[in-house]
Design an enzyme around this catalytic site. Structure first.
Site, PDB file in Angstrom:
ATOM      1  N   GLN A  89      34.744 -42.163   4.270  1.00  0.00           N
ATOM      2  CA  GLN A  89      34.046 -41.227   3.368  1.00  0.00           C
ATOM      3  C   GLN A  89      35.020 -40.324   2.619  1.00  0.00           C
ATOM      4  O   GLN A  89      34.767 -39.144   2.409  1.00  0.00           O
ATOM      5  CB  GLN A  89      33.006 -40.397   4.128  1.00  0.00           C
ATOM      6  CG  GLN A  89      31.815 -41.256   4.582  1.00  0.00           C
ATOM      7  CD  GLN A  89      30.602 -40.445   4.992  1.00  0.00           C
ATOM      8  OE1 GLN A  89      30.739 -39.340   5.504  1.00  0.00           O
ATOM      9  NE2 GLN A  89      29.418 -41.001   4.778  1.00  0.00           N
TER      10      GLN A  89
ATOM     11  N   LYS B 179      38.002 -30.875   5.833  1.00  0.00           N
ATOM     12  CA  LYS B 179      37.303 -30.480   7.059  1.00  0.00           C
ATOM     13  C   LYS B 179      38.128 -29.511   7.914  1.00  0.00           C
ATOM     14  O   LYS B 179      37.594 -28.532   8.450  1.00  0.00           O
ATOM     15  CB  LYS B 179      36.977 -31.738   7.876  1.00  0.00           C
ATOM     16  CG  LYS B 179      35.969 -31.500   8.970  1.00  0.00           C
ATOM     17  CD  LYS B 179      35.509 -32.829   9.583  1.00  0.00           C
ATOM     18  CE  LYS B 179      34.448 -32.584  10.645  1.00  0.00           C
ATOM     19  NZ  LYS B 179      33.939 -33.856  11.194  1.00  0.00           N
TER      20      LYS B 179
ATOM     21  N   MET C 145      11.353 -44.367 -25.085  1.00  0.00           N
ATOM     22  CA  MET C 145      12.295 -44.184 -26.197  1.00  0.00           C
ATOM     23  C   MET C 145      13.085 -45.471 -26.438  1.00  0.00           C
ATOM     24  O   MET C 145      13.364 -45.831 -27.590  1.00  0.00           O
ATOM     25  CB  MET C 145      13.230 -43.006 -25.921  1.00  0.00           C
ATOM     26  CG  MET C 145      14.068 -42.575 -27.119  1.00  0.00           C
ATOM     27  SD  MET C 145      13.041 -42.068 -28.515  1.00  0.00           S
ATOM     28  CE  MET C 145      12.908 -40.307 -28.228  1.00  0.00           C
TER      29      MET C 145
END
Lengths: 578, 172
Positions: free
Chosen positions: A129, A178, A486
């Site tokens: 991560q 962290k 659109m």
């Protein structure tokens, strides 16, 4: 470790430093900034911060997707004018914010984004991560920080809020490894910020202001062109005072809507691609264009070589890099719009360009915004008018992106700044619903409506869980034509009606979806059901989803095709002349 | 047209990427870039050479100036300036051609800093014109490798950057 006393007074410069973990310092710094709510989503890298949030007395809104958190923070900032805070974990949490950050950057919205990251020792090792979020967001943030030393945290947070909310506002990202968030520091919140490379100019140059006043005094066909900068600067009263003193017609960009009341006789409404005939013709014929916190976006100008061809241009903007970026300014003024206009109003003489105003009134009468009701179908424009009626024109309305966004801009008639919230620069589908949630959190007591499309709503409908869990009373009106409307309109007009992958007739049952989340839902398929349904939604104490089935192939008019000029405008009378 | 931008920045990680990104974003290639600290160790100077129209350079410069870590941006092309570049050139040299190369080196007041039986390494410092001239004269011998520092430049005269942070910026 003893629990920290959360208070406004902890650790100010004059106070004694307080020993605490950086995660606690994070919360304390937010409180020292006056932050009342965090929009966020937890994950591994931010667990130490969430552990602090477990017992901290600061509100946290748990979302269901980080993009939702980013858009909510923006909705909050746009509705309140205060910087908002968004928190996500490292890696995918951080990258899920990217669209929201880009959106805030394009529309100059003050949001401070916090992301977790892997521990400093693991940075750059492709750890689990891990994402280089400061690298990824380099071109879409006003500034960003990777905090490698916990002792820098209070200063960095102080600077981030200052940068985000001053000058030309914008998003700032702070990346927190962290290990940094668990380190212990002596907390002192700096009272002053000194950033040598960041000194925005607020006061306009007086010589330029005098020249601008002179040009306004001489102009025979002036137009005020007001953009989102007028909202950020809080310059609505000044815009109005200037317009009324010199009788200047006012055209607004999508981002400027609400700065000047739509029902004011001097209002031309919106200009640009789907602007009014009067606004676009006025800009085309004017001899003086006074741009106030606007950036001559291509959706406003179309073909630059044919934009406002007869006009002398005054450009007032706080960002020097906007001056003469697209259109060369004859009289550039760098400064905060509110302050510049205050100076300018004094120097402008009262006047009334009669012939010009008469001409404009004729255009407004001849070419009002209009549509043609069809039997057995609900016209989408009618839905917007009906929402205006049921809300008394006082609601905060957010738009997603596409046809309904333009109809909201055209037909709601916004009267106050910060009541119209739209993804202007980036045009990010999925914006509207979470933005409405953020606005409702920031403005309790206001009616907040999310006017959305069946396409855009599906890009963030997971946030129904968020409105349910906090009982946030957002009213969702899905302008459902089962098309990417659109896209379909452009395919009809420019691609031989090849409706390539724009047909969404396999849409889910939105009422059942709402109910599955525990939110009240109602389907509207007939015109006579419309008003009662809107009233029921407005009265309901809590969130509400209306699935309004509208005419499938209605178009947004007038329209200046992309890259073309006023002369190429079609649908002046609300439909194509055949 | 070539422009030489002199940019004062806070000496922080990432500042080079921030500045360079603004050039690539508009599709312009930086021709050369030289970065080093100034008399103040917290402040670095970048000398960037870019080939672009005046209007584009001005827009890029304004955006560079918006970066929080940037203190000052100056387009030296608009002023009287001195510029220098240092180049190392490894050129083929046989016993037969060696003396001819040494003559060229001496005319240009360059130096030979390495010798082997088949090559010489020439160190030359100068402005663009001088570098171009010696490179074109050495080319016929066969240039095996060339390393350039990129140009550094400085405005002429007594004026300095001392206390510049308080002074109005030159470009934006």
């Amino acid at each position: 470790m003893a629990a920290v006393e959360w208070s406004k007074s902890v650790g100010k410069d004059s106070a004694k430093p307080v020993r605490m973990r950086a995660g606690e310092a994070f919360v304390q710094a937010l409180k020292d900034e006056g932050v009342e709510v965090i929009f966020g989503y937890p994950g591994g890298a931010v667990l130490p911060i969430y552990d602090i949030l477990y017992s901290a007395d600061i509100k946290h809104v748990l979302v269901r997707h980080e993009q939702g958190a980013a858009f909510m923070a923006e909705g909050y900032a746009r509705a309140t004018g205060r910087p908002a805070v968004c928190l996500a974990t490292s890696g995918p949490g951080a990258t899920n914010l990217v669209t929201g950050i880009a959106n805030a950057y394009m529309d100059s919205i003050p949001v401070v984004f916090f992301t977790g990251n892997v521990a400093t020792a693991a940075i750059g090792s492709d750890a689990f991560q891990e994402a280089d979020i400061t690298g990824i967001t380099l071109p879409i943030t006003k500034h960003n920080y990777l905090v490698k030393d916990a002792r820098d945290l209070p200063r960095v947070i102080r600077e981030a809020f200052h940068i985000a909310s001053s000058g030309r506002p914008g998003p700032v990202l702070i990346d927190l490894p962290k290990d940094v968030t668990v380190a212990e520091i002596d907390y002192v919140y700096p009272e002053r910020v000194d950033i040598p490379g960041y000194k925005p100019t607020y006061r306009g140059n007086m010589r330029q202001i005098l020249e601008a006043a002179h040009a306004i005094n001489l102009a025979e066909r002036p137009v005020l062109y007001v953009g989102g900068g007028a909202v950020h600067s809080g310059a609505h009263e000044e815009v109005r005072a200037l317009a009324e003193k010199a009788n200047l017609p006012v055209a607004m960009t999508l981002m400027g809507l609400g700065v000047f009341p739509a029902d004011h006789p001097l209002s031309l409404g919106m200009l640009g691609m789907h602007g009014t005939v009067a606004a676009n013709w006025a800009v085309d014929r004017c001899d003086l264009l006074i741009a106030c916190g606007a950036r001559f976006d291509d959706r406003v100008t179309g073909d630059l070589s044919k934009f406002a061809p007869h006009a002398k241009v005054i450009h007032i903007d706080i960002d020097p890099a906007e001056i003469s970026k697209n259109v060369v300014a004859d009289i550039p003024i760098v400064g905060d719009l509110k302050l510049v206009l205050q100076d300018l109003i004094e120097k402008v003489q009262p006047k009334r360009p009669e012939a010009w105003l008469k001409q404009i009134d004729e255009w407004k009468k001849e070419y009002p915004l209009r549509y043609y009701p069809r039997d057995g179908e609900i016209m989408p424009q009618r839905v917007i008018e009906a929402i205006y009626e049921v809300t008394g024109g006082d609601a905060i309305c957010t738009a997603d992106v596409g046809q309904h966004q333009m109809w909201l801009a055209q037909y709601y008639g916004f009267k106050q700044p910060r009541s119209h919230i739209s993804s202007g620069g980036l045009g990010a589908m999925g914006f509207g619903f979470p933005a409405a949630i953020g606005a409702a959190v920031g403005c309790p007591g206001r009616q907040v409506w999310s006017i959305t499309g069946d396409g855009g709503f599906q890009m963030n409908l997971q946030e129904l869980a968020t409105v349910k869990s906090y009982n946030i009373p957002v009213k969702v009106a899905i302008i459902n034509n089962s098309f990417l409307g659109m896209v379909r309109q452009w395919q009809e007009l420019f691609f031989d009606r090849h409706y390539s992958h724009s047909d969404l007739h396999t849409n889910p049952d939105f009422v059942k979806i709402a109910e599955a989340y525990g939110v009240r839902g109602l389907r509207v398929t007939k015109e006579e059901e419309l008003a009662p349904a809107l009233e029921e939604a407005a009265r309901h104490d809590g969130p509400f989803v209306l699935d309004i089935h509208v005419a499938r192939e209605e178009n947004v008019f007038p329209m200046i095709p992309s890259g073309k000029s006023v002369a190429d405008m079609v649908g002046l009378k609300g439909r194509l002349e055949s | 047209m070539k422009h030489i931008l002199s940019i004062l920045v806070q000496n922080r990680p990432g500042v080079l990427a921030r500045v360079a990104g603004l050039f690539s974003r508009r599709g312009y290639n930086i021709e050369s870039i030289a970065v080093g600290t100034t008399e103040d160790p917290d402040v670095s100077r970048m000398i960037i050479v870019v080939d672009a129209e005046e209007r584009i350079v001005e827009l890029i410069a304004k955006n560079v100036h918006k970066l929080i870590d940037v203190l000052k941006v100056q387009n030296l092309t608009h002023e009287s300036y001195i510029d220098r570049e240092l180049v190392l050139i490894k050129v083929n040299a046989t016993p037969r051609t060696r003396s001819e190369i040494m003559q060229i080196v001496s005319i240009f007041r360059a130096h030979i800093v390495d010798v082997s039986d088949q090559s010489l390494v020439v160190e030359v410092t100068g402005d663009e014109g001088k570098i171009d001239a010696i490179v074109s004269l050495l080319r016929p011998f066969g240039i095996k490798e060339m390393v350039r520092t990129g140009r550094v430049a400085m405005a002429r005269g007594a004026w300095s950057d001392e206390g510049q942070q308080q002074r109005p910026r030159v470009i934006a």
